[in-house]
Design an enzyme around this catalytic site. Structure first.
Site, PDB file in Angstrom:
ATOM      1  N   VAL A 108      -9.874   0.214  -4.506  1.00 16.23           N
ATOM      2  CA  VAL A 108     -10.300  -0.879  -3.633  1.00 16.23           C
ATOM      3  C   VAL A 108     -11.773  -1.215  -3.847  1.00 16.23           C
ATOM      4  CG1 VAL A 108     -10.574  -1.595  -1.226  1.00 16.23           C
ATOM      5  CG2 VAL A 108      -8.539  -0.327  -1.920  1.00 16.23           C
ATOM      6  N   GLU A 109     -12.605  -0.200  -4.044  1.00 18.05           N
ATOM      7  CA  GLU A 109     -14.044  -0.426  -4.169  1.00 18.05           C
ATOM      8  C   GLU A 109     -14.413  -1.200  -5.435  1.00 18.05           C
ATOM      9  OE1 GLU A 109     -16.558   0.008  -2.300  1.00 18.05           O
ATOM     10  OE2 GLU A 109     -15.920   1.356  -0.708  1.00 18.05           O
TER      11      GLU A 109
END
Length: 231
Positions: free
Chosen positions: A103-104
């Site tokens: 996600v990052e």
């Protein structure tokens, strides 16, 4: 299940409660007093109610990762050893680290956010310094954080600290990783009402559930790994 539990409440006080166990794809074993999903199997002999034999144990199905998680694992594969080493050192589930990285940064070690977060786990320079990245200048800190080994090790240490700060509440730990511990405190120890943070927590949890290959109950805290629990 609930009706049965209510009906047999008096008898349950005099008997050992049924216990269920689940072993995830990452090898983590969870034990519960109820089968949260098909992954959980009744532990043989766990119920010794008078007058009836212990229920027969149900075999635990082999965990199978959903298709969405296969793409995440494929992207994570070049960093598998790095993630495993950081997970072991920090006591954080490697699948949780994988979900956060997905996600990052989408597994882009050169990613830099508009706010100055760097690398696979999008670590800001101040957090890097806080967790051991030593350098003579901020530019050197940023350069070091582009190294996947340093970045994942630092991000894992920070996430591990947040998991210990918010024990048995993965949502708050993730919210703090995204928005900062100050934001969580500002809103009374709850997930801050920021669209970005709430979407972030939801996406990380979804990836994590898929990678674990069994559904974590949405209204229950996600268990920590044995390594994290021991710290």
């Amino acid at each position: 299940m609930l009706a049965l539990m209510l009906a047999s409440g008096a008898a349950a006080r005099d008997a050992h409660a049924e216990r269920y166990a689940c072993v995830t794809a990452s090898g983590v074993r969870y034990v519960s007093d109820r089968p949260w999903s098909d992954c959980y199997a009744l532990l043989l002999g766990a119920d010794s109610s008078a007058g009836r034999p212990a229920p027969r144990a149900v075999p635990t199905p082999a965990p199978r990762a959903p298709r969405g998680s296969e793409r995440v694992l494929a992207k994570a594969s070049p960093y598998g050893a790095i993630i495993a080493d950081a997970a072991l050192a920090s006591g954080v589930d490697p699948y949780l680290l994988t979900a956060v990285i997905a996600v990052e940064s989408g597994f882009d070690p050169s990613a830099v956010s508009p706010k100055g977060a760097v690398g696979l786990m999008q670590v800001v320079p101040a957090t890097g310094i806080r967790y051991g990245v030593g350098a003579a200048s901020s530019l050197e800190v940023v350069r070091q954080l582009t190294d996947p080994v340093i970045n994942v090790r630092t991000g894992a240490r920070y996430l591990g600290a947040l998991l210990r700060r918010y024990p048995d509440n993965l949502m708050l730990a993730l919210a703090a990783y995204n928005a900062g511990e100050g934001s969580v405190a500002k809103y009374g120890g709850t997930v801050p009402p920021y669209d970005e943070t709430r979407a972030y927590v939801t996406r990380v949890l979804e990836h994590y559930r898929q990678l674990c290959a069994f559904p974590v109950p949405p209204d229950q805290p996600v268990p920590r790994t044995a390594e994290a629990s021991a710290r």
